[in-house]
Design a protein around this motif. Structure first.
Motif, PDB file in Angstrom:
ATOM      1  N   PRO A   5     -27.624 -10.740 -36.396  1.00 40.46           N
ATOM      2  CA  PRO A   5     -26.691 -11.746 -36.699  1.00 40.46           C
ATOM      3  C   PRO A   5     -27.286 -12.912 -37.550  1.00 40.46           C
ATOM      4  N   SER A   6     -26.465 -13.956 -37.907  1.00 44.53           N
ATOM      5  CA  SER A   6     -27.212 -15.324 -38.396  1.00 44.53           C
ATOM      6  C   SER A   6     -25.989 -16.151 -38.106  1.00 44.53           C
ATOM      7  N   MET A   7     -26.611 -17.329 -38.086  1.00 42.64           N
ATOM      8  CA  MET A   7     -26.018 -18.686 -37.806  1.00 42.64           C
ATOM      9  C   MET A   7     -26.015 -19.412 -39.348  1.00 42.64           C
ATOM     10  N   MET A   8     -24.762 -19.163 -40.137  1.00 45.31           N
ATOM     11  CA  MET A   8     -24.923 -19.864 -41.280  1.00 45.31           C
ATOM     12  C   MET A   8     -24.722 -21.310 -41.490  1.00 45.31           C
ATOM     13  N   PHE A   9     -24.911 -22.105 -42.271  1.00 45.29           N
ATOM     14  CA  PHE A   9     -24.553 -23.567 -42.505  1.00 45.29           C
ATOM     15  C   PHE A   9     -24.537 -24.197 -43.880  1.00 45.29           C
ATOM     16  N   TRP A  57     -24.390 -26.846 -50.985  1.00 39.29           N
ATOM     17  CA  TRP A  57     -25.183 -25.300 -50.772  1.00 39.29           C
ATOM     18  C   TRP A  57     -24.810 -24.683 -49.608  1.00 39.29           C
ATOM     19  N   ARG A  58     -24.759 -23.488 -49.436  1.00 36.99           N
ATOM     20  CA  ARG A  58     -24.633 -22.822 -48.375  1.00 36.99           C
ATOM     21  C   ARG A  58     -25.978 -22.051 -48.037  1.00 36.99           C
ATOM     22  N   VAL A  59     -26.155 -22.003 -46.701  1.00 37.99           N
ATOM     23  CA  VAL A  59     -27.385 -21.500 -46.112  1.00 37.99           C
ATOM     24  C   VAL A  59     -27.389 -20.530 -45.224  1.00 37.99           C
ATOM     25  N   ASN A  60     -28.116 -19.277 -45.743  1.00 29.98           N
ATOM     26  CA  ASN A  60     -28.075 -17.903 -44.927  1.00 29.98           C
ATOM     27  C   ASN A  60     -29.748 -18.026 -44.511  1.00 29.98           C
ATOM     28  N   PHE A  61     -30.159 -18.449 -43.542  1.00 24.98           N
ATOM     29  CA  PHE A  61     -31.570 -18.692 -43.225  1.00 24.98           C
ATOM     30  C   PHE A  61     -31.902 -17.893 -41.901  1.00 24.98           C
ATOM     31  N   LEU A 116     -21.151 -17.595 -33.961  1.00 20.61           N
ATOM     32  CA  LEU A 116     -22.164 -16.901 -34.386  1.00 20.61           C
ATOM     33  C   LEU A 116     -21.706 -15.908 -35.310  1.00 20.61           C
ATOM     34  N   GLY A 117     -22.285 -15.534 -36.549  1.00 19.51           N
ATOM     35  CA  GLY A 117     -21.945 -14.593 -37.509  1.00 19.51           C
ATOM     36  C   GLY A 117     -22.315 -13.314 -37.046  1.00 19.51           C
ATOM     37  N   ILE A 118     -21.455 -12.095 -36.500  1.00 17.89           N
ATOM     38  CA  ILE A 118     -22.032 -11.072 -36.205  1.00 17.89           C
ATOM     39  C   ILE A 118     -21.748  -9.984 -37.342  1.00 17.89           C
ATOM     40  N   ARG A 119     -22.915  -9.375 -37.664  1.00 13.19           N
ATOM     41  CA  ARG A 119     -22.489  -8.256 -38.834  1.00 13.19           C
ATOM     42  C   ARG A 119     -22.189  -6.922 -38.365  1.00 13.19           C
ATOM     43  N   GLU A 120     -22.660  -6.274 -37.140  1.00 14.60           N
ATOM     44  CA  GLU A 120     -22.349  -4.825 -36.748  1.00 14.60           C
ATOM     45  C   GLU A 120     -22.218  -4.992 -35.340  1.00 14.60           C
ATOM     46  N   VAL A 191      -7.846   1.185 -39.419  1.00 17.82           N
ATOM     47  CA  VAL A 191      -8.869   0.689 -39.118  1.00 17.82           C
ATOM     48  C   VAL A 191      -9.420   0.230 -40.258  1.00 17.82           C
ATOM     49  N   ALA A 192      -9.365  -1.085 -40.839  1.00 14.84           N
ATOM     50  CA  ALA A 192     -10.047  -1.642 -42.086  1.00 14.84           C
ATOM     51  C   ALA A 192     -10.938  -2.740 -41.843  1.00 14.84           C
ATOM     52  N   GLY A 193     -12.063  -3.011 -42.612  1.00 14.32           N
ATOM     53  CA  GLY A 193     -12.918  -3.800 -42.443  1.00 14.32           C
ATOM     54  C   GLY A 193     -14.367  -3.359 -41.966  1.00 14.32           C
ATOM     55  N   ARG A 194     -15.124  -4.266 -41.399  1.00 13.72           N
ATOM     56  CA  ARG A 194     -16.605  -3.775 -41.020  1.00 13.72           C
ATOM     57  C   ARG A 194     -16.432  -2.846 -39.608  1.00 13.72           C
ATOM     58  N   CYS A 195     -15.331  -2.554 -39.149  1.00  8.56           N
ATOM     59  CA  CYS A 195     -15.311  -1.778 -38.081  1.00  8.56           C
ATOM     60  C   CYS A 195     -14.584  -0.297 -38.510  1.00  8.56           C
ATOM     61  N   ALA A 206     -20.819  -1.655 -46.928  1.00  8.89           N
ATOM     62  CA  ALA A 206     -19.501  -1.828 -47.389  1.00  8.89           C
ATOM     63  C   ALA A 206     -18.823  -2.639 -46.336  1.00  8.89           C
ATOM     64  N   ARG A 207     -19.527  -3.321 -45.399  1.00  4.19           N
ATOM     65  CA  ARG A 207     -19.242  -4.433 -44.490  1.00  4.19           C
ATOM     66  C   ARG A 207     -18.834  -5.709 -45.337  1.00  4.19           C
ATOM     67  N   VAL A 208     -19.312  -5.777 -46.566  1.00  2.00           N
ATOM     68  CA  VAL A 208     -19.201  -7.156 -47.101  1.00  2.00           C
ATOM     69  C   VAL A 208     -17.677  -7.445 -47.661  1.00  2.00           C
ATOM     70  N   SER A 209     -17.354  -8.700 -47.969  1.00  2.00           N
ATOM     71  CA  SER A 209     -15.960  -8.915 -48.246  1.00  2.00           C
ATOM     72  C   SER A 209     -15.225  -7.999 -49.359  1.00  2.00           C
ATOM     73  N   GLY A 210     -15.788  -7.781 -50.455  1.00  2.00           N
ATOM     74  CA  GLY A 210     -15.113  -7.003 -51.592  1.00  2.00           C
ATOM     75  C   GLY A 210     -14.617  -5.685 -50.909  1.00  2.00           C
ATOM     76  N   ALA A 211     -15.497  -5.134 -50.243  1.00  2.00           N
ATOM     77  CA  ALA A 211     -15.103  -3.689 -49.914  1.00  2.00           C
ATOM     78  C   ALA A 211     -13.907  -4.066 -48.607  1.00  2.00           C
ATOM     79  N   CYS A 212     -14.047  -4.826 -47.944  1.00  4.59           N
ATOM     80  CA  CYS A 212     -13.284  -5.517 -46.775  1.00  4.59           C
ATOM     81  C   CYS A 212     -11.731  -5.529 -47.514  1.00  4.59           C
ATOM     82  N   PHE A 213     -11.932  -6.576 -48.482  1.00  8.71           N
ATOM     83  CA  PHE A 213     -10.360  -6.610 -49.183  1.00  8.71           C
ATOM     84  C   PHE A 213      -9.821  -5.232 -49.506  1.00  8.71           C
TER      85      PHE A 213
HETATM   86  C1  LIG Z   1     -23.696 -14.351 -41.440  1.00 12.24           C
HETATM   87  C2  LIG Z   1     -22.825 -13.518 -42.315  1.00 12.24           C
HETATM   88  C3  LIG Z   1     -23.126 -13.462 -43.455  1.00 12.24           C
HETATM   89  C4  LIG Z   1     -22.400 -12.937 -44.499  1.00 12.24           C
HETATM   90  N1  LIG Z   1     -22.598 -13.075 -45.683  1.00 12.24           N
HETATM   91  C5  LIG Z   1     -21.700 -12.400 -46.598  1.00 12.24           C
HETATM   92  C6  LIG Z   1     -21.711 -12.617 -48.043  1.00 12.24           C
HETATM   93  O1  LIG Z   1     -22.470 -13.497 -48.400  1.00 12.24           O
HETATM   94  N2  LIG Z   1     -20.824 -12.048 -48.975  1.00 12.24           N
HETATM   95  C7  LIG Z   1     -20.132 -11.034 -48.488  1.00 12.24           C
HETATM   96  O2  LIG Z   1     -19.231 -10.179 -49.241  1.00 12.24           O
HETATM   97  N3  LIG Z   1     -19.952 -10.592 -47.180  1.00 12.24           N
HETATM   98  C8  LIG Z   1     -20.640 -11.411 -46.156  1.00 12.24           C
HETATM   99  N4  LIG Z   1     -20.840 -10.907 -44.767  1.00 12.24           N
HETATM  100  C9  LIG Z   1     -19.964 -10.050 -44.539  1.00 12.24           C
HETATM  101  C10 LIG Z   1     -18.367 -10.410 -44.432  1.00 12.24           C
HETATM  102  O3  LIG Z   1     -18.076 -11.738 -44.171  1.00 12.24           O
HETATM  103  C11 LIG Z   1     -17.762  -9.575 -43.181  1.00 12.24           C
HETATM  104  O4  LIG Z   1     -18.262  -8.241 -42.839  1.00 12.24           O
HETATM  105  C12 LIG Z   1     -16.260  -9.363 -43.366  1.00 12.24           C
HETATM  106  O5  LIG Z   1     -15.730 -10.774 -43.446  1.00 12.24           O
HETATM  107  C13 LIG Z   1     -15.417  -8.639 -42.359  1.00 12.24           C
HETATM  108  O6  LIG Z   1     -14.254  -8.694 -42.687  1.00 12.24           O
HETATM  109  P1  LIG Z   1     -13.243  -8.088 -41.495  1.00 12.24           P
HETATM  110  O7  LIG Z   1     -11.824  -8.162 -42.021  1.00 12.24           O
HETATM  111  O8  LIG Z   1     -13.614  -6.609 -40.998  1.00 12.24           O
HETATM  112  O9  LIG Z   1     -13.534  -9.067 -40.275  1.00 12.24           O
HETATM  113  P2  LIG Z   1     -12.985 -10.684 -40.198  1.00 12.24           P
HETATM  114  O10 LIG Z   1     -13.276 -11.218 -41.562  1.00 12.24           O
HETATM  115  O11 LIG Z   1     -13.877 -11.241 -39.071  1.00 12.24           O
HETATM  116  O12 LIG Z   1     -11.606 -10.713 -39.888  1.00 12.24           O
HETATM  117  C14 LIG Z   1     -11.335 -10.337 -38.564  1.00 12.24           C
HETATM  118  C15 LIG Z   1     -10.205 -11.445 -38.408  1.00 12.24           C
HETATM  119  O13 LIG Z   1      -9.516 -11.093 -37.232  1.00 12.24           O
HETATM  120  C16 LIG Z   1      -9.183 -12.014 -36.444  1.00 12.24           C
HETATM  121  N5  LIG Z   1      -8.806 -11.623 -34.928  1.00 12.24           N
HETATM  122  C17 LIG Z   1     -10.042 -11.157 -34.067  1.00 12.24           C
HETATM  123  N6  LIG Z   1      -8.987 -10.829 -32.888  1.00 12.24           N
HETATM  124  C18 LIG Z   1      -7.749 -10.804 -32.862  1.00 12.24           C
HETATM  125  C19 LIG Z   1      -6.737 -10.971 -32.167  1.00 12.24           C
HETATM  126  N7  LIG Z   1      -6.832 -10.357 -31.043  1.00 12.24           N
HETATM  127  N8  LIG Z   1      -5.496 -11.032 -32.531  1.00 12.24           N
HETATM  128  C20 LIG Z   1      -5.177 -11.602 -33.858  1.00 12.24           C
HETATM  129  N9  LIG Z   1      -6.460 -11.722 -34.797  1.00 12.24           N
HETATM  130  C21 LIG Z   1      -7.598 -11.542 -34.356  1.00 12.24           C
HETATM  131  C22 LIG Z   1     -10.297 -13.000 -36.404  1.00 12.24           C
HETATM  132  O14 LIG Z   1     -10.078 -14.357 -36.096  1.00 12.24           O
HETATM  133  C23 LIG Z   1     -10.629 -12.650 -37.895  1.00 12.24           C
HETATM  134  O15 LIG Z   1     -10.086 -13.594 -38.766  1.00 12.24           O
HETATM  135  C24 LIG Z   1     -21.483 -11.824 -43.775  1.00 12.24           C
HETATM  136  C25 LIG Z   1     -21.214 -11.820 -42.712  1.00 12.24           C
HETATM  137  C26 LIG Z   1     -21.943 -12.413 -41.759  1.00 12.24           C
HETATM  138  C27 LIG Z   1     -21.981 -12.068 -40.310  1.00 12.24           C
END
Ligand SMILES: Cc1cc2nc3c(=O)[nH]c(=O)nc-3n(C[C@H](O)[C@H](O)[C@H](O)COP(=O)(O)OP(=O)(O)OC[C@H]3O[C@@H](n4cnc5c(N)ncnc54)[C@H](O)[C@@H]3O)c2cc1C
Length: 262
Positions: A5-9, A57-61, A116-120, A191-195, A206-213
């Motif tokens: 994971p990372s803490m962005m700022f 600027w955004r920092v992923n460090f 904290l930003g959890i990737r997986e 089940v859509a998104g990173r899970c 495929a966890r990144v935002s484009g594929a999640c959209f």
């Molecule tokens: C540190 C970090 C940096 C990243 N950098 C990039 C990047 O530069 N570019 C990129 O494309 N991707 C990046 N990613 C990956 C990407 O942001 C995520 O993998 C993606 O947003 C996951 O989308 P998701 O829809 O699965 O989950 P999320 O975007 O986390 O959406 C899940 C949503 O569900 C909500 N939720 C949770 N529980 C409940 C509940 N019980 N009831 C209602 N709502 C609930 C949460 O609040 C959240 O809004 C990064 C990830 C991390 C952690």
């Protein structure tokens, strides 16, 4: 070990002219600072990028590990607490270094994330688990509902390693099968998104935002189709799902013309 994971700022008050293309030079400056014993960094491959407003600027460090060096586990409360504390400490260290970069001297931290930003962590197992081979081989699927154009992005101990499909020999993106969204062991759930259903390597891409959209739009459209037809998501007509997605402007690969710029 899962992806770290990372803490962005975000930083503001950067001088855009002086900073120029600092995202290219920062890794070399980091190496120099480490060699001089001035700073120690949790990982190489820092991603420091201007936002739409060039003074910000955004920092992923940062990179958050357990005491034994393994990735912080986003399922463990103690790990998450450690990550929050250590993440903030790493942000301050990164900030102290970044203030030495030309153009960043007067910058300040605008914000830290609320968590904290959890990737997986956990994923479902669906009819297909998107794999690293699917990503690097630009996989095609009859039941495609969208595409992923991001490479494998491995957040390993001390580094971030990007592995791309061969470009220009390949088209550089893979299709995402509907089966990724449909869990094997339970009905009436999408089940859509990173899970979604992916292996460790497949998920690192495929966890990144484009594929999640794309997955989110497909899951919503599939749910509506299931309701309309009084069927479970597993039994909807995938051809109808695909034509609805296309009708709404989605790019699902298959025989569609690749949009300019992809
Ligand atoms: C540190 C970090 C940096 C990243 N950098 C990039 C990047 O530069 N570019 C990129 O494309 N991707 C990046 N990613 C990956 C990407 O942001 C995520 O993998 C993606 O947003 C996951 O989308 P998701 O829809 O699965 O989950 P999320 O975007 O986390 O959406 C899940 C949503 O569900 C909500 N939720 C949770 N529980 C409940 C509940 N019980 N009831 C209602 N709502 C609930 C949460 O609040 C959240 O809004 C990064 C990830 C991390 C952690």
């Amino acid at each position: 070990s899962m992806l770290y994971p990372s803490m962005m700022f975000r930083l503001n008050n950067i001088d855009p002219v002086k900073a120029g293309e600092a995202w290219r030079t920062i890794p070399a400056l980091m190496e120099k600072a480490e060699a001089a014993g001035e700073h120690r960094f949790p990982r190489k491959a820092a991603i420091v990028r201007p936002q739409r407003s060039q003074i910000e600027w955004r920092v992923n460090f940062t990179q958050l590990a357990r005491p034994d060096g393994a990735a912080i586990n986003g399922l463990e409360a103690d790990d998450l607490t450690r990550g929050e504390i250590e993440g903030r400490r790493q942000v301050v260290e990164a900030f102290n270094f970044l203030r030495t970069v030309p153009g960043f001297e007067n910058s300040y931290i605008v914000d830290l994330p609320p968590q904290l930003g959890i990737r997986e962590t956990r994923r479902v197992i669906g009819g297909h688990m998107l794999s690293g081979e699917d990503v690097l081989g630009c996989g095609s699927f009859d039941d495609s509902i969208g595409v992923n154009g991001w490479p494998i992005e491995s957040h390993v101990a001390g580094d971030v390693i990007f592995t791309f499909p061969p470009i220009p020999q390949s088209r550089g993106f893979n299709e995402l099968p509907y089966r990724m969204l449909v869990p094997e062991g339970i009905d009436n759930l999408l089940v859509a998104g990173r899970c979604a259903s992916m292996t460790h390597d497949g998920q690192s891409a495929a966890r990144v935002s484009g594929a999640c959209f794309a997955m989110g739009e497909a899951a919503g459209t599939a749910a509506a189709l299931a309701l309309d037809g009084n069927a479970s998501p597993r039994h909807i007509d995938v051809g109808t799902l695909q034509s609805r997605l296309r009708h709404h402007g989605a790019f699902i690969g298959r025989d569609q013309v690749v949009p300019e710029g992809l």
